[in-house]
Design a protein around this motif. Sequence first.
Motif, PDB file in Angstrom:
ATOM      1  N   VAL A   9       0.926  -1.110   0.057  1.00 56.12           N
ATOM      2  CA  VAL A   9      -0.123   0.067   0.090  1.00 56.12           C
ATOM      3  C   VAL A   9       0.747   1.214   0.006  1.00 56.12           C
ATOM      4  O   VAL A   9       1.995   1.381   0.800  1.00 56.12           O
ATOM      5  CB  VAL A   9      -0.790   0.045   1.271  1.00 56.12           C
ATOM      6  CG1 VAL A   9      -1.669   1.317   1.419  1.00 56.12           C
ATOM      7  CG2 VAL A   9      -1.893  -1.140   1.342  1.00 56.12           C
ATOM      8  N   LEU A  22      -3.118   0.343  -3.984  1.00 56.80           N
ATOM      9  CA  LEU A  22      -2.579  -1.135  -3.609  1.00 56.80           C
ATOM     10  C   LEU A  22      -1.763  -1.524  -4.964  1.00 56.80           C
ATOM     11  O   LEU A  22      -2.303  -1.464  -6.021  1.00 56.80           O
ATOM     12  CB  LEU A  22      -3.485  -1.996  -3.298  1.00 56.80           C
ATOM     13  CG  LEU A  22      -3.374  -3.433  -3.089  1.00 56.80           C
ATOM     14  CD1 LEU A  22      -2.541  -3.494  -1.712  1.00 56.80           C
ATOM     15  CD2 LEU A  22      -4.693  -4.299  -2.984  1.00 56.80           C
ATOM     16  N   GLY A  46      -6.348   1.431   3.424  1.00 62.15           N
ATOM     17  CA  GLY A  46      -5.372   0.679   2.438  1.00 62.15           C
ATOM     18  C   GLY A  46      -4.952  -0.612   3.146  1.00 62.15           C
ATOM     19  O   GLY A  46      -4.865  -1.624   2.425  1.00 62.15           O
ATOM     20  N   GLN A  50      -5.540  -4.357   1.635  1.00 58.84           N
ATOM     21  CA  GLN A  50      -4.250  -5.207   1.491  1.00 58.84           C
ATOM     22  C   GLN A  50      -4.578  -6.602   2.085  1.00 58.84           C
ATOM     23  O   GLN A  50      -4.122  -7.728   1.759  1.00 58.84           O
ATOM     24  CB  GLN A  50      -3.163  -4.610   1.944  1.00 58.84           C
ATOM     25  CG  GLN A  50      -1.766  -5.264   2.077  1.00 58.84           C
ATOM     26  CD  GLN A  50      -0.671  -4.640   2.487  1.00 58.84           C
ATOM     27  OE1 GLN A  50      -0.722  -3.732   3.512  1.00 58.84           O
ATOM     28  NE2 GLN A  50       0.567  -4.764   1.860  1.00 58.84           N
TER      29      GLN A  50
END
Length: 64
Positions: A9, A22, A46, A50
């Motif tokens: 990220v 990403l 983020g 992920q």
Amino acid sequence: MAARRKARVVVYRARDGWRWRLIAANNRIIATGEAHTRRADAERAGAAVQRTFAVVQEATCSPN
């Protein structure tokens, strides 16, 4: 078995706030996020994506 590289990220400042991307192991952008007013919120969003990506990747790429 070779180690699999993880997606990462990247959080960055945009005109409208903090955003995240990403990035896949091959350096391609595979997801982006909406603008957040705080950097910590963008990092949290983020990281959540992920983690989800890692679970999906493990489930679909598993040799089982």
